[in-house]
Write an enzyme that holds these catalytic residues in place. Structure first.
Site, mmCIF file in Angstrom:
data_model
loop_
_atom_site.group_PDB
_atom_site.id
_atom_site.type_symbol
_atom_site.label_atom_id
_atom_site.label_comp_id
_atom_site.label_asym_id
_atom_site.label_seq_id
_atom_site.Cartn_x
_atom_site.Cartn_y
_atom_site.Cartn_z
ATOM 1 C CE1 TYR A 13 -0.357 16.559 -0.487
ATOM 2 C CE2 TYR A 13 -0.319 17.575 1.675
ATOM 3 C CZ TYR A 13 0.329 16.882 0.667
ATOM 4 O OH TYR A 13 1.636 16.529 0.802
ATOM 5 C CG ASP A 33 -2.079 28.595 3.247
ATOM 6 O OD1 ASP A 33 -2.617 27.551 2.850
ATOM 7 O OD2 ASP A 33 -1.347 28.649 4.275
ATOM 8 C CB VAL A 153 -10.311 14.016 -3.756
ATOM 9 C CG1 VAL A 153 -11.351 14.819 -4.507
ATOM 10 C CG2 VAL A 153 -9.616 14.861 -2.706
ATOM 11 C CE LYS A 204 -13.703 13.257 4.670
ATOM 12 N NZ LYS A 204 -13.104 12.654 3.506
ATOM 13 C CG ASN A 208 -12.600 8.628 5.947
ATOM 14 O OD1 ASN A 208 -12.453 7.981 4.910
ATOM 15 N ND2 ASN A 208 -12.405 9.926 5.997
ATOM 16 N NE ARG A 211 -11.831 1.651 2.702
ATOM 17 C CZ ARG A 211 -11.592 0.639 1.874
ATOM 18 N NH1 ARG A 211 -12.590 -0.110 1.454
ATOM 19 N NH2 ARG A 211 -10.376 0.373 1.455
ATOM 20 N NE ARG A 244 -26.275 -13.952 0.710
ATOM 21 C CZ ARG A 244 -26.355 -14.970 -0.141
ATOM 22 N NH1 ARG A 244 -26.382 -14.748 -1.440
ATOM 23 N NH2 ARG A 244 -26.383 -16.214 0.295
ATOM 24 C CB CYS A 258 -8.946 10.298 5.789
ATOM 25 S SG CYS A 258 -8.773 11.839 4.880
ATOM 26 C CG PHE A 319 -0.981 6.230 5.142
ATOM 27 C CD1 PHE A 319 -2.170 5.676 4.680
ATOM 28 C CD2 PHE A 319 -0.637 7.498 4.700
ATOM 29 C CE1 PHE A 319 -2.987 6.363 3.806
ATOM 30 C CE2 PHE A 319 -1.455 8.194 3.818
ATOM 31 C CZ PHE A 319 -2.635 7.621 3.363
ATOM 32 C CE LYS A 320 -3.283 5.326 -0.205
ATOM 33 N NZ LYS A 320 -4.624 5.577 -0.689
#
Ligand SMILES: NC(=O)c1ccc[n+]([C@@H]2O[C@H](COP(=O)([O-])OP(=O)(O)OC[C@H]3O[C@@H](n4cnc5c(N)ncnc54)[C@H](O)[C@@H]3O)[C@@H](O)[C@H]2O)c1
Length: 403
Positions: A13, A33, A153, A204, A208, A211, A244, A258, A319-320
């Site tokens: 990906y 690969d 991304v 990185k 995540n 979040r 705020r 992720c 998942f979303k």
């Protein structure tokens, strides 16, 4: 093909779009690969993953001879590692793919070459790979440029974001950072931010984890509100009127490859220090378990009241919202758990973004909504929002379908 400038190891990906982007800029890329099927497909100018605009980019790059795929690396000046970094049992990161990809190129390396890891990696991985390389090739000690440059991304928008997102670049020394900065400057329009390898790795993971922690707060509120008989959606909407305060929305858990994975890379190495990060993972996992328990209770209450088994619609597996990706999906976990508890009830499993599934027998969403007694909304797909639900149905809304 001429001698390649870049060897891209891992054509999934992230690796394939990155290889295509670099090749589109008329740089010769040798993609590697271990999966021969992937290699064959790419060499035909086709793609093995779904990502808008990638098909054209790969077809062009292969046709013009700037991209070739292979199962083995060849000598080049720049090596980029974009292989998977999953987690093992006990939620520990597995960097064996990175190690194996690195071992594969060690015999090819020469002084002045650049080595970059893009795979999401635990802190210290780049330094570990530097030591692995120099232990096997003491002749190259301090003669390579070694960096870490994470990818951030959004699937579905990769070809745009690869070029336009800001990137963080961290070398094991300043010369490495500068060399990688120069390399990415050719392909990336977003700002490039220089740091060291450890900070880039942590950056990185922190993006995540941040979040995950924020979603855990919303999920915790949803548990409290359920007990306190308060509508959590209304509560969050009102609290967010504060200039705020910006609370995220609760859901049936947290999924994907992720946000639901990367925090464990911190917790595994720093368990005592990462209290909030670890707890957030627990809360978000617990939320899914709690949803499954709620379905169980609703089912038993229905049976007591109506003297028959309920028909239950499970709405969403992804998942979303509005995607077909089920990786680490809390909705899939809940559906599995509910089915494990099945006792002759009728179940309609719904996922409008996929046509079939090897475990679940899927039902059309319109049919499920009409037939079911209990409708469990797990994912707020657009299709679900337009359904009119008759007032005699029991609705369990874990994703704020109409909020
Ligand atoms: N997919 C995303 O949205 C995303 C976003 C940011 C970061 N990442 C990170 O990027 C990395 C790659 O993710 P992905 O989604 O591209 O994975 P992927 O599974 O789609 O692709 C990885 C590819 O690497 C190949 N591979 C495995 N071992 C290999 C080896 N030793 N040599 C050569 N090829 C090998 C696999 O066959 C596979 O095709 C991971 O660390 C992931 O966490 C992914």
């Amino acid at each position: 093909m001429k001698n390649p400038e870049v060897v891209m190891i891992g054509l999934g990906y992230i690796g394939l779009p990155t290889a295509a982007l670099i090749a589109q800029n008329k740089t010769y890329v040798h993609g590697v690969d271990t999966n021969p099927e992937v290699v064959n497909i790419i060499n035909k100018g086709e793609i093995h993953i779904i990502e808008p605009e990638l098909d054209v980019a790969v077809a062009d790059a292969v046709k013009q001879g700037y991209l070739i795929a292979d199962t083995k690396p060849v000598p080049a000046n720049n090596y980029i590692i974009v292989v998977p970094t999953p987690f093992k049992a006990k939620n520990e990161p597995d960097i064996s793919f990175v190690e194996s990809a690195t071992n594969g190129i060690i015999p090819l390396l020469k002084a002045g070459d650049m080595y970059i890891i893009e795979s999401t990696s635990p802190i210290g991985t780049t330094e570990k790979m530097r030591d692995l390389i120099y232990n096997k090739r003491p002749d190259l000690k301090d003669k390579l440029f070694i960096s870490y440059c994470p990818e951030r991304v959004l699937p579905g928008n990769v070809m745009y974001e690869l070029v336009n997102n800001d990137r963080v670049i961290g070398g094991v020394d300043e010369a490495s950072t500068e060399k990688a900065f120069e390399f990415y400057s050719k392909y990336v329009k977003g700002d490039l931010h220089k740091t060291n390898a450890r900070t880039a790795e942590m950056c990185k993971l922190v993006e995540n984890s941040s979040r995950d922690v924020q979603i855990a707060f919303a999920n915790e509120l949803s548990l409290i509100c359920d007990k306190a008989d308060i509508n959590v959606w209304e509560l969050i909407n009102l609290a967010n009127k504060h200039p705020r305060v910006n609370i995220l929305q609760p859901g049936c858990g947290v999924g994907g490859h992720c946000i639901a994975v990367d925090p464990y890379f911190i917790v595994a190495d720093y368990p005592l220090e990462s209290q909030i990060i670890g707890k957030a993972r627990e809360i978000n996992n617990y939320k899914s378990f709690w949803c499954a328990e709620k379905v169980q209770t609703a089912k038993l209450e229905f049976q007591l009241e109506h003297g028959r088994k309920a028909k239950i619609a499970i709405m969403g597996l992804a998942f979303k919202p509005n995607i077909d990706d089920l990786r680490e999906s809390p909705a899939k976990y809940i559906a599995q758990k509910v089915l494990q508890n099945a006792n002759n009830e009728e179940y309609y499993i719904v996922e409008p973004n996929i046509s079939s599934h090897h475990i679940f027998k899927l039902t059309d969403y319109k049919e499920a909504v009409v037939k079911a007694d209990i409708i469990v909304f797990l994912v707020a797909h657009d299709e679900f929002k337009t359904q009119v639900i008759s007032s005699d149905k029991i609705v369990l809304d874990f994703c704020g379908i109409n909020q």
